[in-house]
Scaffold this motif. Structure first.
Motif, PDB file in Angstrom:
ATOM      1  N   GLY A 120       8.612  -1.526  -4.567  1.00 38.68           N
ATOM      2  CA  GLY A 120       8.321  -2.880  -5.000  1.00 38.68           C
ATOM      3  C   GLY A 120       8.538  -3.900  -3.906  1.00 38.68           C
ATOM      4  N   ILE A 121       9.596  -3.734  -3.117  1.00 37.50           N
ATOM      5  CA  ILE A 121       9.889  -4.718  -2.071  1.00 37.50           C
ATOM      6  C   ILE A 121       8.740  -4.800  -1.077  1.00 37.50           C
ATOM      7  N   ILE A 125      12.160 -12.028  -6.330  1.00 39.94           N
ATOM      8  CA  ILE A 125      12.633 -11.279  -5.162  1.00 39.94           C
ATOM      9  C   ILE A 125      14.156 -11.276  -5.118  1.00 39.94           C
ATOM     10  N   VAL A 132       5.734  -6.387  -2.699  1.00 41.78           N
ATOM     11  CA  VAL A 132       5.894  -7.823  -2.930  1.00 41.78           C
ATOM     12  C   VAL A 132       5.687  -8.598  -1.638  1.00 41.78           C
ATOM     13  N   MET A 166      15.261  -8.602  -7.340  1.00 43.97           N
ATOM     14  CA  MET A 166      15.069  -7.292  -6.727  1.00 43.97           C
ATOM     15  C   MET A 166      16.095  -7.023  -5.650  1.00 43.97           C
ATOM     16  N   ASP A 182       1.628   3.441  -0.365  1.00 47.24           N
ATOM     17  CA  ASP A 182       3.076   3.408  -0.325  1.00 47.24           C
ATOM     18  C   ASP A 182       3.650   3.008  -1.674  1.00 47.24           C
ATOM     19  N   ASP A 195       9.831   3.931   4.648  1.00 46.91           N
ATOM     20  CA  ASP A 195       8.721   4.488   3.909  1.00 46.91           C
ATOM     21  C   ASP A 195       8.942   5.980   3.705  1.00 46.91           C
ATOM     22  N   LEU A 201      22.088  -0.781  -6.546  1.00 48.90           N
ATOM     23  CA  LEU A 201      21.776   0.643  -6.477  1.00 48.90           C
ATOM     24  C   LEU A 201      22.349   1.287  -5.228  1.00 48.90           C
ATOM     25  N   VAL A 250      12.219   0.141  -6.751  1.00 49.61           N
ATOM     26  CA  VAL A 250      12.622  -1.088  -6.075  1.00 49.61           C
ATOM     27  C   VAL A 250      12.194  -1.034  -4.607  1.00 49.61           C
ATOM     28  N   ARG A 251      12.333   0.134  -4.005  1.00 47.83           N
ATOM     29  CA  ARG A 251      11.919   0.253  -2.608  1.00 47.83           C
ATOM     30  C   ARG A 251      10.429  -0.009  -2.457  1.00 47.83           C
ATOM     31  N   ILE A 289      16.409  -7.932   2.938  1.00 44.10           N
ATOM     32  CA  ILE A 289      15.548  -8.547   1.924  1.00 44.10           C
ATOM     33  C   ILE A 289      15.791 -10.046   1.839  1.00 44.10           C
ATOM     34  N   ARG A 320      19.181  -6.063  -7.348  1.00 42.97           N
ATOM     35  CA  ARG A 320      19.060  -4.709  -7.882  1.00 42.97           C
ATOM     36  C   ARG A 320      19.241  -3.678  -6.780  1.00 42.97           C
ATOM     37  N   ARG A 342      -0.772  10.406  -4.765  1.00 40.38           N
ATOM     38  CA  ARG A 342      -1.006   9.830  -3.454  1.00 40.38           C
ATOM     39  C   ARG A 342      -2.420  10.132  -2.983  1.00 40.38           C
ATOM     40  N   VAL A 372      15.337  -3.235   3.508  1.00 39.39           N
ATOM     41  CA  VAL A 372      14.130  -2.601   3.013  1.00 39.39           C
ATOM     42  C   VAL A 372      14.149  -1.162   3.490  1.00 39.39           C
ATOM     43  N   ALA A 373      14.090  -0.230   2.544  1.00 41.48           N
ATOM     44  CA  ALA A 373      14.228   1.178   2.916  1.00 41.48           C
ATOM     45  C   ALA A 373      13.002   1.672   3.660  1.00 41.48           C
TER      46      ALA A 373
END
Lengths: 507, 140
Positions: free
Chosen positions: A169-170, B89, A173, B92, A240, B108, B99, A166-167, B27, B95, A305, B105-106
């Protein structure tokens, strides 16, 4: 010659995939039936694509006016040599990945990344979106095709809904949607300036615009496609997000999604903006893409990676060929696209096999795989050398073609890029041999010996088949280069395409 | 073609606020930004359609007075596409909330790893196997 109605085959790549996806959703409960539908659809698509390549090469660009509307106001689907070649390569690769995921799914029934009932329909929708972008003849349908494949890729990337996915994916997206919005804005501006979005009509109408307006439109389109193609400096989203997806999903993404962006750059640069004003900009972008990508790859300790970074880096080769702009350059770039789709997908599938056998893709955990799984060693070694550009493989041939095209141009910038290309190739060799050394040579590590994991035949066979296809590309490189040469000449002269789409003297 | 100034300014405002929102951490805000941006692009299509006129229905209105129907078709398609993306979105974001009880947004993974490595370099007392843990996180 048999008088075949070639034009009737043109919409099939998209229609087959969408119908297959619909049927696969309708039989959602029965996994076996879904798999059969998916395999049948993609096999038919491979056959249709090969037929279209044959037709486009012998007859010329094949066009279909969707709905009967004339091309100036309706959607037109065009299959010329370039589009047909892209269709063939993408459908073969998608079929291979699908067979691999079927093999993987049947072995691990309770795997958390196992295909849920939407996996096969979504793969087919992805295939439909990719085919749509390859065969479309107008910019707005290109945008729609991009959105179809983007939506499918969102679903595939976040399959299972785990936290890391999900991370990843965000961010994927948001970046992708931003690029699509830039494309949509560019299309709106193009329509405002010229009154059409049909690419054949734009070819003449854009020439009549003032230089500044045309430059703005060209730059906007280029930015949108550059984000999709992961060109420097907008490539950060790729390493990423790609490695977190399941192995077959990463394989098909790495093989196809960036190449759709490269294809769009080729199409718009040759057909719509042939005056080559942004040539040096593209050259510098290629330069930095190649070097930054490969330096990033060398720094990685996780194989997935590392391969994501080499994917970014080798897009630089294709942009180099496009930037040179001669028939030789574009022909080599197209050949390199075909080669790279196959090789990158194959390598990601082999990484999936490594993950199966060795339990992880981190170099610190793997070791000695060549002793316990020699077939896996061969399956990695051959495509890795191909990627690094060792003769006699297609990677070497494609790179030589691009370098020759650059040398023919002869400017100092071209020579700088030739130097960067050679350096990138050497560093790619270093990166893949580093993986070979740490994952395959040496004593088997504990992770490898921990449980007696066996490789599933259902996954090894498709991966081996794709390795064979990549070697096959090297074998048929001569005829393939002949096809790409003809395609490049058609693209540079523009008239075969325009005459096929707009018969008569429509403005 | 002389563009409609109000529409152009509206599109500009939508783009500006959309870009501001899409850069946000949350988000939901990024989603609002995407919606505003795509609405701005749709308004730009309306600008491209030219001056307002009568409905483009053959037989009902005179052809010379019709508005341009092609941008209208494109705007409809773009709206539907944005609808689908918005739904995804939102799913997501929900979700992510399920979680981790948070909407942001976490960071990287690579950035986190670099921060850890930098802290390890700054710290004179070496800890055990931190780099391997970071590598494990990457390889998952």
């Amino acid at each position: 010659m048999i008088a075949i109605e070639w034009a009737s085959l043109v919409p099939l790549p998209v229609v087959l995939s969408l119908v297959g996806a619909g049927i696969a959703v309708a039989v959602a409960g029965r996994l076996r039936l879904q798999r059969t539908v998916a395999i049948t659809t993609l096999s038919l698509e491979v056959a249709v694509s090969v037929a279209l390549l044959f037709g486009a090469d012998s007859v010329g660009p094949l066009t279909v006016d969707v709905g009967g509307w004339p091309a100036s106001i309706g959607i037109v689907l065009v299959v010329d040599r370039l589009a047909a070649l892209m269709l063939v390569v993408s459908s073969v690769v998608t079929l291979g990945v699908l067979l691999y995921s079927i093999g993987q799914g049947s072995a691990t029934n309770d795997d958390e990344e196992a295909p849920v009932p939407i996996f096969y329909p979504t793969m087919l929708v992805l295939s439909a979106g990719i085919s749509n972008t390859f065969i479309t003849g107008d910019l707005f349908n290109l945008y729609v095709g991009f959105e179809i494949l983007l939506a499918a890729s969102f679903v595939l990337l976040t399959l299972g809904g785990t936290e890391s996915r999900v991370r990843a994916g965000i961010s994927y997206v948001v970046v992708s949607l931003l690029a699509s919005l830039v494309l949509l804005t560019a299309i709106a501006l193009i329509y405002a300036a010229t009154g059409t979005v049909n690419m054949a009509q734009l070819a003449s109408r854009l020439d009549e615009l003032p230089d500044g307006t045309r430059l703005v439109l060209q730059l906007m389109l280029l930015v949108a496609f550059a984000v999709k193609a992961a060109v420097f400096p907008v490539f950060g989203w790729l390493p990423d997000s790609y490695p977190t997806a399941p192995a077959p999903v990463t394989a098909v993404f790495a093989g196809l999604l960036t190449k759709v962006g490269v294809y769009s750059i080729v199409r718009t640069q040759t057909l719509l903006f042939p005056d080559g004003r942004l040539e040096s900009l593209l050259m510098w972008a290629a330069f930095f893409t190649m070097l930054v990508g490969i330096v990033g790859a060398v720094a990685q300790s996780d194989i997935k990676r590392m391969l994501s970074f080499t994917l970014v880096s080798h897009v630089g080769y294709m942009v180099f060929g496009i930037a040179v702009g001669t028939a030789a350059g574009i022909s080599s770039a197209v050949f390199y696209v075909a080669h790279h789709i196959t090789i990158q997908t194959t390598l990601f599938l082999v990484i999936g096999l490594i993950e199966q056998r060795g339990g992880s893709t981190s170099l610190s955990r793997l070791g000695g795989l060549a002793r316990v799984a020699p077939l896996l060693g061969v399956l990695y070694f051959v495509p890795a050398l191909n990627l690094a550009g060792i003769p006699p493989f297609s990677g070497f041939l494609g790179k030589v073609g691009i370098l020759q095209a650059g040398a023919e141009q002869g400017t100092w910038l071209a020579y700088l890029l030739i130097g960067a290309s050679v350096l990138t190739s050497l560093l790619t060799l270093y990166a893949v041999s580093r993986v070979w050394n740490r994952a395959f040579w040496q004593e088997p590590s504990e992770a490898v010996l921990a449980e007696p994991r066996r490789l599933v035949v259902g996954t090894v066979a498709p991966a081996a088949a794709l390795v064979a296809v990549s070697v096959g590309i090297s074998v048929i490189a001569g005829p393939l280069f002949a096809v790409t040469d003809r395609a490049a000449q058609d693209m540079l002269s523009r008239t075969p395409y325009i005459d096929a789409v707009l018969p008569g003297d429509l403005p | 073609m002389i563009p409609n100034l109000v529409l152009v300014i509206t599109a500009g405002l939508l783009f500006a606020t959309g870009v501001y929102l899409i850069l946000a951490r949350s988000i939901s805000r990024a989603l609002l930004g995407i919606i505003l941006l795509s609405n701005g692009a749709n308004v730009l299509f309306l600008v491209a359609a030219g001056p307002a006129g009568r409905a483009p229905i053959v037989g009902v209105n005179d052809e010379a007075e019709m508005t341009d129907p092609l941008p209208q078709a494109m705007v409809l398609t773009a709206i539907v596409i944005t609808l689908g993306m918005t739904a995804f979105i939102l799913a997501m974001a929900h979700r992510s909330w399920q979680l981790s009880r948070t909407d942001v947004v976490a960071d990287d993974v690579e950035d986190l790893r670099l921060v850890e490595l930098a802290e390890r370099d700054a710290d004179p007392h070496p800890e055990s196997d931190e780099s391997d843990e970071a590598v494990d996180e990457v390889s998952r």
